[in-house]
Design an enzyme around this catalytic site. Structure first.
Site, PDB file in Angstrom:
ATOM      1  N   HIS A   1       0.691  -1.074   0.027  1.00  0.00           N
ATOM      2  CA  HIS A   1      -0.139   0.010  -0.135  1.00  0.00           C
ATOM      3  C   HIS A   1       0.956   1.266  -0.063  1.00  0.00           C
ATOM      4  O   HIS A   1       2.067   1.005   0.346  1.00  0.00           O
ATOM      5  CB  HIS A   1      -0.864  -0.079   1.207  1.00  0.00           C
ATOM      6  CG  HIS A   1      -2.246  -0.842   1.265  1.00  0.00           C
ATOM      7  ND1 HIS A   1      -3.049  -0.883   0.227  1.00  0.00           N
ATOM      8  CD2 HIS A   1      -2.142  -2.136   2.102  1.00  0.00           C
ATOM      9  CE1 HIS A   1      -3.869  -2.051   0.546  1.00  0.00           C
ATOM     10  NE2 HIS A   1      -3.420  -2.733   1.696  1.00  0.00           N
TER      11      HIS A   1
ATOM     12  N   CYS B   1      -0.455   2.806  -4.393  1.00  0.00           N
ATOM     13  CA  CYS B   1      -0.992   4.011  -4.612  1.00  0.00           C
ATOM     14  C   CYS B   1      -0.256   5.093  -4.198  1.00  0.00           C
ATOM     15  O   CYS B   1       0.852   5.231  -3.295  1.00  0.00           O
ATOM     16  CB  CYS B   1      -2.321   4.189  -3.675  1.00  0.00           C
ATOM     17  SG  CYS B   1      -3.617   3.046  -4.450  1.00  0.00           S
TER      18      CYS B   1
END
EC number: 3.4.22.60
Length: 309
Positions: free
Chosen positions: A149, A191
């Site tokens: 992430h 991301c």
């Protein structure tokens, strides 16, 4: 919606290859929407011998990184799938396929690949610090792949976020002497924000519009030189991953490397990856907030020469 956002049209239970696309970001955010010339004895330059894979390249040899080392180099893959509850991050299903495919692709290029799963921030920093302190004198380059992430400028360990620069600066020329003048490659699947790319119609698109979802230490060089960062998406945007098929960026990278990795220069490879991700993928979901979204990878290069594997 908890965990990563989902996006693939189907009904009932989904097969491994038909699961929803997801993004590597916080749930609360997503819910808001060449070889050098050698000297002959007479002093004249001798052009390096070309293999069948590179004999048609029209490139000045001194503008290519020297890959004539005992080893291509080490490739470290950090694959973070599971996260502590306090992070608020969901399980990154599909990342194991990415890690496995990357390992195969980089091994085929000659890298010594080491994969580490579910590492904390401290673990990641310790791991890469140890790698930077190793002797890379017999290696042509170094590669690191981070699967996790993320947010802009941040990558998540299993226990929370840390600045990506705290990992990459370990390999700067003033800290990792045996990689001075050699390419240091970082591939980051994560991301970089909470925006969606809506895409735009074009009249110049492909005919098929069907969318699926050396070192030479004698010279003084900048300490930040010879780095390349290949991000799965541009700053501020989500990066998509399918739990069954893997992430758009990584799967496209592996596909291009497998087909052209030993023929094309690194920027040609990554430009093709950009094209594949931009044209071949689009998220689909019963929830219109997450449907028909696009993605474009981003390459930041401080390389000073052309790189052929």
């Amino acid at each position: 919606m908890s965990g990563d956002q989902h996006a693939d049209r189907s009904s009932g239970e989904k097969s491994n290859g038909d699961q929803d696309d997801t993004v590597d970001a916080k749930p609360d955010r997503s819910s808001r929407l060449s070889l050098f010339a050698k000297k002959k004895k007479n002093g004249e330059e001798e052009q390096p011998k070309s293999s069948l894979s590179n004999q048609y390249r029209i490139v000045t040899p001194t503008f290519q990184y020297n890959m004539n080392y005992k080893k291509v180099g080490k490739c470290i893959i950090i694959n973070n799938k599971n996260f502590e509850d306090k992070t608020g991050m969901g399980t990154r299903n599909g990342t194991d396929k990415d890690a496995g495919d990357l390992s195969k692709s980089f091994r085929s290029l000659g890298f010594d690949v080491y994969t580490y799963n579910d590492r904390s921030c401290e673990d990641m920093q310790t791991l890469l610090k140890q790698a930077a302190e190793e002797n890379h004198s017999d290696a042509a380059c170094f590669a690191c792949i981070l699967l996790s992430h993320g947010e802009e400028g941040l990558i998540y360990g299993t226990d929370g976020p840390m600045a990506i620069k705290h990992l990459t600066t370990l390999f700067r020329g003033d800290k990792c002497k045996t990689l001075i003048g050699k390419p240091k490659l970082f591939f980051i699947q994560a991301c970089r924000g909470s925006e969606f790319d809506e895409g735009i119609q074009t009249d110049s698109g492909p005919a098929n519009d069907t969318l699926e979802t050396d070192a030479n230490p004698r010279y003084k060089i900048p300490v930040e030189a010879d780095f390349l960062f290949a991000y799965s998406t541009v700053p501020g945007y989500y990066s998509w991953r399918n739990p069954g098929r893997g992430s758009w960026f990584v799967q496209s990278l592996c596909s291009v490397l497998n087909e052209h990795g030993k023929q094309l220069e690194i920027m040609q490879i990554l430009t093709r990856v950009n094209y594949v991700v931009a044209t071949n993928f689009e998220s689909q979901s019963d929830d219109p907030r997450f449907s028909e979204k696009k993605q474009i990878p981003c390459v930041v290069s401080m390389l000073t020469k052309e790189l052929y594997f």
